[in-house]
Write a protein that holds these residues in place. Structure first.
Motif, PDB file in Angstrom:
ATOM      1  N   SER A 206       0.825  -1.221   0.000  1.00 30.63           N
ATOM      2  CA  SER A 206       0.000   0.000   0.000  1.00 30.63           C
ATOM      3  C   SER A 206       0.856   1.266   0.000  1.00 30.63           C
ATOM      4  CB  SER A 206      -0.955  -0.015   1.195  1.00 30.63           C
ATOM      5  OG  SER A 206      -0.222  -0.253   2.360  1.00 30.63           O
ATOM      6  N   ASP A 210      -1.061   3.704  -5.326  1.00 27.89           N
ATOM      7  CA  ASP A 210      -2.053   4.582  -4.694  1.00 27.89           C
ATOM      8  C   ASP A 210      -3.442   3.934  -4.698  1.00 27.89           C
ATOM      9  OD1 ASP A 210      -3.387   5.434  -7.173  1.00 27.89           O
ATOM     10  OD2 ASP A 210      -1.426   6.353  -7.588  1.00 27.89           O
ATOM     11  N   GLN A 211      -4.275   4.430  -3.815  1.00 25.22           N
ATOM     12  CA  GLN A 211      -5.588   3.827  -3.600  1.00 25.22           C
ATOM     13  C   GLN A 211      -6.450   3.922  -4.866  1.00 25.22           C
ATOM     14  OE1 GLN A 211      -6.381   1.868  -1.294  1.00 25.22           O
ATOM     15  NE2 GLN A 211      -8.614   1.710  -1.450  1.00 25.22           N
ATOM     16  N   GLU A 212      -6.228   4.974  -5.660  1.00 24.65           N
ATOM     17  CA  GLU A 212      -7.012   5.105  -6.886  1.00 24.65           C
ATOM     18  C   GLU A 212      -6.702   3.931  -7.837  1.00 24.65           C
ATOM     19  OE1 GLU A 212      -6.772   8.860  -8.829  1.00 24.65           O
ATOM     20  OE2 GLU A 212      -8.047   8.168 -10.471  1.00 24.65           O
ATOM     21  N   TRP A 213      -5.420   3.570  -7.945  1.00 26.50           N
ATOM     22  CA  TRP A 213      -5.062   2.423  -8.791  1.00 26.50           C
ATOM     23  C   TRP A 213      -5.693   1.140  -8.234  1.00 26.50           C
ATOM     24  CZ3 TRP A 213      -2.113  -2.053  -7.720  1.00 26.50           C
ATOM     25  CH2 TRP A 213      -1.886  -2.866  -8.823  1.00 26.50           C
ATOM     26  N   GLU A 215      -8.443   0.796  -6.519  1.00 28.90           N
ATOM     27  CA  GLU A 215      -9.900   0.740  -6.701  1.00 28.90           C
ATOM     28  C   GLU A 215     -10.319   0.739  -8.164  1.00 28.90           C
ATOM     29  OE1 GLU A 215     -12.186   3.449  -4.232  1.00 28.90           O
ATOM     30  OE2 GLU A 215     -10.690   3.251  -2.638  1.00 28.90           O
ATOM     31  N   LYS A 216      -9.585   1.501  -9.007  1.00 31.55           N
ATOM     32  CA  LYS A 216     -10.051   1.653 -10.400  1.00 31.55           C
ATOM     33  C   LYS A 216      -9.373   0.686 -11.363  1.00 31.55           C
ATOM     34  CE  LYS A 216     -12.082   6.106 -10.196  1.00 31.55           C
ATOM     35  NZ  LYS A 216     -11.494   7.355  -9.718  1.00 31.55           N
ATOM     36  N   ASP A 217      -8.266   0.092 -10.939  1.00 29.91           N
ATOM     37  CA  ASP A 217      -7.520  -0.747 -11.863  1.00 29.91           C
ATOM     38  C   ASP A 217      -7.328  -2.174 -11.300  1.00 29.91           C
ATOM     39  OD1 ASP A 217      -5.777  -1.699 -13.766  1.00 29.91           O
ATOM     40  OD2 ASP A 217      -4.769   0.223 -14.038  1.00 29.91           O
TER      41      ASP A 217
END
Ligand code: NAD
Ligand code: LMR
Length: 325
Positions: A206, A210-213, A215-217
């Motif tokens: 972690s 990043d958290q965006e990767w 959740e979205k990837d």
């Protein structure tokens, strides 16, 4: 010489089996010193095709293969087996609803559960690969009164391996540099690939992504990988599914060497997942047994995803409740 062990493979004329059988026969699953007797099951309509596969097994002259049985009789296929890989399943046909698919497969796995219970070695280890794998495993166990439900598992190791390679690619590492990654729940698009406890070369994953990767990837790619392969190949994953089935059984039989791996097993209340479904957990395997990795802290994001996949499994269960004993 080591005595041969009997290994059953169902769906033996199908595409996963076309890779799996040859991996087992060459010793990748149980070791290069463990002879095997292959007990291959398929439906009557596929027996001619199965004959062709058996001719090819013969033609490999595998040193470890001590016998081959090809049959459409589940009791004959499961006689004395120590390992059973339940790959054969009914694919979704045109116009078939999810509930129809669940029902059609539930019937197949009720018959096979009964046959395993009466004919397999009492210490048999069973891996269900055929979809919907978790619920098929639940049906198998409920029809196998002589077996402990813990002996009947479903495959999420392919999802686990997919998650490893996605994280490795993102962090410029190798899959073998990664530890403590896990899949929670169902082998379906609701599964939760969780890297919150994972390390890459000893560093918290972690802190590297990043958290965006995530959740979205990362999560959607792993969840949708099976569908992406079907779209690209025009057929579902086969060699990778077979390879993960080998990994699952090998680690269960011979130990995971302290590594955390993912297996779908009967829920026992751990992590708030009530008994009654076959749910993927992080486990460590040793001496032919598996143990859930306990007491991991679960954040609210993870909790939501773990509960959503549990909910889907409970809905699958409700659709076949009449076939549970
Ligand atoms: P396939 O259609 O190539 O082969 C399936 C075989 O099963 C066929 O030969 C068929 O005749 C046989 N079969 C059907 N009903 C049977 C029965 N009652 N008893 C014995 N054999 C029976 O399919 P495949 O690509 O080998 O995939 C098999 C299953 O594995 C599918 O359900 C697929 O969705 C599933 N799968 C699971 C995972 C996972 O990770 N858990 C991954 C990939 C595929
Ligand atoms: C996979 O994860 O590759 C398969 O379960 C997909 C499928 O629907 O057969």
């Amino acid at each position: 010489m080591t005595q041969p062990v009997r290994v059953a493979i169902t769906g033996a004329a199908g595409q996963i089996a076309y890779s799996l059988i040859f991996r087992i026969a060459s010793g990748d699953m149980l070791g290069k010193d463990q002879p095997v007797i292959l007990q291959l099951l398929d439906i009557p309509d596929s027996l001619e095709k199965l004959k062709g596969t058996i001719m090819e097994i013969d033609d490999c002259a595998f040193p470890l293969v001590q016998g081959i049985i090809g049959t459409s009789d589940a009791e004959e296929a499961f006689e004395g087996v120590k390992y059973a890989m339940l790959v054969g399943a009914r694919p979704r046909g045109p116009g078939m609803e999810r509930a129809d698919l669940l029902q059609a497969n539930a019937k197949i796995f009720s018959v096979q559960g009964k046959a395993l219970s009466s004919k397999a070695d009492s210490d048999v280890r069973v891996l269900v690969v055929g979809n919907p794998a978790n619920t098929n495993a639940l049906i198998t166990a409920s029809n196998a009164p002589k077996l402990d439900p813990k002996q009947i598992t479903a495959m999420t190791r392919l999802d686990h391996n997919r998650a490893l390679s996605q994280l490795a690619a993102k962090t410029g590492a190798h899959s073998t540099d990664i530890e403590k990654l896990m899949i929670w729940g169902n082998h379906s698009a609701s599964q939760y690939p969780d890297l919150t406890h994972a390390t890459v070369k000893g560093k918290a994953a972690s802190s590297l992504v990043d958290q965006e990767w995530v959740e979205k990837d990362f999560i959607p790619t792993v969840q949708q990988r099976g569908a992406a392969i079907i779209k690209a190949r025009g057929a579902s994953s086969a060699a990778s599914a077979a390879s993960s089935a080998v990994d699952h059984m090998r680690d269960w039989a011979k130990g995971s060497d302290g590594q955390w791996v993912s297996m779908a097993i009967p829920s026992d209340g751990s992590y708030g997942i009530k008994p009654g479904v076959v749910y993927s957990y992080p486990v460590v395997t040793k001496g032919g047994q598996y143990e859930i990795v306990k007491d991991l802290p679960i954040d609210s994001f993870s909790r939501g995803k773990m509960d959503a996949t549990d909910q889907e499994l409970r809905e699958e269960r409700a659709a076949i409740e009449d076939l549970l004993k």
